[in-house]
Design a protein around this motif. Structure first.
Motif, PDB file in Angstrom:
ATOM      1  N   MET A   1     -82.659 -35.016  60.154  1.00 11.53           N
ATOM      2  CA  MET A   1     -83.267 -35.740  59.049  1.00 11.53           C
ATOM      3  C   MET A   1     -82.240 -36.692  58.455  1.00 11.53           C
ATOM      4  SD  MET A   1     -85.467 -33.884  56.128  1.00 11.53           S
ATOM      5  CE  MET A   1     -86.344 -34.924  55.027  1.00 11.53           C
ATOM      6  N   SER A   2     -82.680 -37.922  58.080  1.00 16.62           N
ATOM      7  CA  SER A   2     -81.758 -38.915  57.540  1.00 16.62           C
ATOM      8  C   SER A   2     -81.301 -38.495  56.163  1.00 16.62           C
ATOM      9  CB  SER A   2     -82.431 -40.289  57.444  1.00 16.62           C
ATOM     10  OG  SER A   2     -82.832 -40.726  58.705  1.00 16.62           O
ATOM     11  N   PRO A   3     -80.020 -38.686  55.851  1.00 18.09           N
ATOM     12  CA  PRO A   3     -79.523 -38.339  54.522  1.00 18.09           C
ATOM     13  C   PRO A   3     -80.125 -39.244  53.468  1.00 18.09           C
ATOM     14  CG  PRO A   3     -77.858 -39.522  55.778  1.00 18.09           C
ATOM     15  CD  PRO A   3     -78.962 -39.245  56.726  1.00 18.09           C
ATOM     16  N   GLU A  40     -80.537 -49.085  50.459  1.00 19.35           N
ATOM     17  CA  GLU A  40     -80.624 -47.658  50.763  1.00 19.35           C
ATOM     18  C   GLU A  40     -80.902 -47.424  52.253  1.00 19.35           C
ATOM     19  OE1 GLU A  40     -82.315 -46.257  46.381  1.00 19.35           O
ATOM     20  OE2 GLU A  40     -83.601 -46.163  48.165  1.00 19.35           O
ATOM     21  N   SER A  41     -81.719 -48.272  52.847  1.00 25.73           N
ATOM     22  CA  SER A  41     -81.974 -48.138  54.280  1.00 25.73           C
ATOM     23  C   SER A  41     -80.699 -48.369  55.088  1.00 25.73           C
ATOM     24  CB  SER A  41     -83.058 -49.139  54.698  1.00 25.73           C
ATOM     25  OG  SER A  41     -83.269 -49.094  56.086  1.00 25.73           O
ATOM     26  N   GLU A  42     -79.915 -49.374  54.682  1.00 23.56           N
ATOM     27  CA  GLU A  42     -78.660 -49.647  55.381  1.00 23.56           C
ATOM     28  C   GLU A  42     -77.690 -48.480  55.225  1.00 23.56           C
ATOM     29  OE1 GLU A  42     -78.458 -52.539  57.067  1.00 23.56           O
ATOM     30  OE2 GLU A  42     -76.561 -51.915  57.932  1.00 23.56           O
ATOM     31  N   ILE A  43     -77.647 -47.906  54.034  1.00 24.32           N
ATOM     32  CA  ILE A  43     -76.769 -46.753  53.791  1.00 24.32           C
ATOM     33  C   ILE A  43     -77.209 -45.575  54.649  1.00 24.32           C
ATOM     34  CG2 ILE A  43     -76.050 -45.044  52.066  1.00 24.32           C
ATOM     35  CD1 ILE A  43     -76.176 -47.260  49.971  1.00 24.32           C
ATOM     36  N   ASN A  44     -78.498 -45.341  54.735  1.00 24.15           N
ATOM     37  CA  ASN A  44     -79.015 -44.252  55.575  1.00 24.15           C
ATOM     38  C   ASN A  44     -78.559 -44.416  57.017  1.00 24.15           C
ATOM     39  OD1 ASN A  44     -80.433 -42.420  53.942  1.00 24.15           O
ATOM     40  ND2 ASN A  44     -82.198 -43.793  53.820  1.00 24.15           N
ATOM     41  N   ALA A  49     -74.800 -42.637  61.292  1.00 24.84           N
ATOM     42  CA  ALA A  49     -73.786 -42.934  62.308  1.00 24.84           C
ATOM     43  C   ALA A  49     -72.479 -42.194  62.060  1.00 24.84           C
ATOM     44  CB  ALA A  49     -73.515 -44.436  62.349  1.00 24.84           C
ATOM     45  N   GLY A  50     -72.362 -41.441  60.941  1.00 26.03           N
ATOM     46  CA  GLY A  50     -71.189 -40.622  60.696  1.00 26.03           C
ATOM     47  C   GLY A  50     -70.273 -41.090  59.596  1.00 26.03           C
ATOM     48  N   LEU A  51     -70.613 -42.179  58.855  1.00 25.07           N
ATOM     49  CA  LEU A  51     -69.748 -42.661  57.799  1.00 25.07           C
ATOM     50  C   LEU A  51     -69.910 -41.818  56.549  1.00 25.07           C
ATOM     51  CD1 LEU A  51     -69.842 -45.157  59.738  1.00 25.07           C
ATOM     52  CD2 LEU A  51     -69.570 -46.582  57.703  1.00 25.07           C
ATOM     53  N   THR A  52     -68.872 -41.792  55.742  1.00 26.58           N
ATOM     54  CA  THR A  52     -68.937 -41.083  54.467  1.00 26.58           C
ATOM     55  C   THR A  52     -69.812 -41.874  53.502  1.00 26.58           C
ATOM     56  OG1 THR A  52     -67.016 -42.225  53.529  1.00 26.58           O
ATOM     57  CG2 THR A  52     -66.607 -40.240  54.839  1.00 26.58           C
TER      58      THR A  52
END
Length: 467
Positions: A1-3, A40-44, A49-52
């Motif tokens: 599930m996407s964060p 928010e979509s870009e952050i998701n 992809a594993g970024l903090t």
């Protein structure tokens, strides 16, 4: 599930970014909501992809663009909103201000006056008619390009802001073609093709100038409605400046006459003031339109509401005259020329009205516009009947062929306008597609009329043997 970016510590940073964006000019709450969704979509995606969270937020903001850059982009897309509101002084571009406009105005005024100083009376009859567009419009083009150039810092982005290589090439090509009549065509003011070039060449150049105004958006069809709107606003300012300039010139001449100055000196005043003002007013109008859009925006519905019924009455009167006369072929040639100009004015009024038309339900002005367009179609059909009869009876001439082509183009434009206006009147008030179709049709008219004007200006003289 996407964060979910709202569920962690960066939610506060997103809220702070949202507040900063909401404070920018030209962005409504719906725009800020859309931008926030994109962020928010870009952050998701980045967090998947594993970024903090912090890394994802910083990169997403960077990809979305700086606050001013995003605001400017939304201002370009939603220009119908910004056209109605003045941006506060702190957010205006300092690079496209009054000093630039005044400097270019001085150049434009001198460009109009100096040929007469060099060529004398020969300039009035042979040079000015075909050169006036080339003398004035490069300074207007320069005004637009200077603003685009200073918007960016690195060369590739500057070239893109100017319209890219394609836009600059098209603009340079139009100016180069406009030089051809001056360089190669014989100066024969007694010929029909000479004046066809003089009338049509500025029209094609005005259409091409829209590339400089739109910059990177010149390839977007819908963006050309901004150029229509700008032209309408500029014409209003130019007329006001011309009226004030004429009154001021008359006052100065009266004062100097009362002071007893020699007539040789007083007589030279209009010869300098009028050409300097005529050329210099163009960049000044550009500056006024960019800075005072909301003022004329309030006048646009009033102007169209006044001129629409007046023009409709004039066209209906022409139809009555033709019905009484019985044969449009025998109608006086000057009358046909006047009503040809009236049909062109109708197309301009409709385009300006559509450019200033707010989104929303149909209005009474829409019905008035449809009535005007239907009357113009009837007049255009009568004009084509008269022109076809004259061609058959007296043969072809440059003026007849140019008039026939112009009226056919106007007829196609008016028929399309009536079709799309009909869709607007039949559509549900909540349906934006019909209004969008009407706008796109008006935008298509710009390149069509510009290309036809260039064809007449450059192609007709050699085709008709410089007649």
């Amino acid at each position: 599930m996407s964060p979910d970016p709202k569920a962690d510590e960066i939610s506060g940073q997103i809220d702070q970014w949202r507040q900063m964006m909401a404070a920018r000019p030209g962005l409504s709450n719906d725009d800020v909501d859309e931008l926030t969704d994109h962020l928010e979509s870009e952050i998701n995606d980045l967090r998947t992809a594993g970024l903090t969270p912090d890394e994802a937020f910083l990169i997403a903001v960077k990809r979305l663009g700086g606050q001013d850059a995003v605001s400017r982009e939304y201002a370009r897309v939603h220009s119908d909103r910004l056209w109605r509101q003045l941006m506060p002084p702190s957010s205006r571009r300092p690079s496209n201000g009054l000093p630039t406009a005044l400097l270019l105005a001085a150049g434009g005024g001198l460009a109009i006056r100096l040929p007469y100083s060099i060529l004398g009376d020969q300039a009035s009859g042979q040079f000015y008619p075909r050169a006036v567009g080339l003398l004035i419009l490069p300074f207007l083009i320069g005004y637009f390009l200077i603003g685009h150039w200073r918007d960016e810092t690195d060369l590739p982005r500057r070239i893109d802001r100017l319209g890219g290589a394609g836009g600059l090439g098209a603009l340079a090509g139009a100016l180069a073609v406009a030089v051809v009549p001056l360089a190669l065509f014989p100066p024969r003011p007694d010929g029909q093709t000479f004046w066809l070039t003089a009338i049509h060449l500025p029209i094609s150049l005005v259409a091409a100038t829209g590339i400089a105004y739109l910059g990177p958006r010149w390839k977007v069809l819908g963006a050309w409605m901004d150029w229509v709107r700008w032209l309408g606003e500029a014409v209003v300012y130019y007329v006001l400046i011309a009226l004030c300039g004429g009154a001021l010139t008359a006052l100065i001449v009266g004062i100097f006459n009362a002071a007893g100055l020699p007539d040789t000196i007083v007589g030279q005043i209009p010869g300098w003031v009028l050409p300097l003002g005529a050329g210099g007013a163009v960049p000044v109008c550009a500056w006024l339109v960019e800075r005072k859009k909301s003022v004329i925006e309030n006048m646009a519905p009033v102007l169209t509401a006044v001129f629409t019924p007046l023009m409709t009455t004039a066209l209906l009167a022409f139809l009555v005259v033709v019905a009484v006369n019985g044969d449009p072929v025998t109608v006086d040639r000057d009358v046909l020329i006047v009503f040809d100009a009236a049909l062109i004015a109708v197309a301009a009024i409709v385009m300006f009205t559509v450019s200033a038309r707010p989104s929303g339900p149909r209005r009474g002005l829409d019905w008035m516009q449809v009535t005007l367009v239907v009357a113009a179609i009837c007049v255009d059909l009568v004009m084509l009947w008269a022109m076809a009869g004259r061609l058959g009876e007296w043969g072809a001439s440059p003026n007849k062929v140019a008039g026939l082509g112009c009226n056919l183009l106007l007829l196609a434009h008016l028929f399309g306008t009536s079709w799309y206006y009909g869709r607007v009147l039949r559509a549900s008030p909540a349906d934006p597609a019909s209004a969008a179709g009407l706008t796109r049709w008006q935008c298509l008219a710009l390149p069509a009329f510009g290309f036809w004007a260039l064809l007449v200006a450059v192609g007709f003289p050699p085709s008709f043997g410089w007649a």
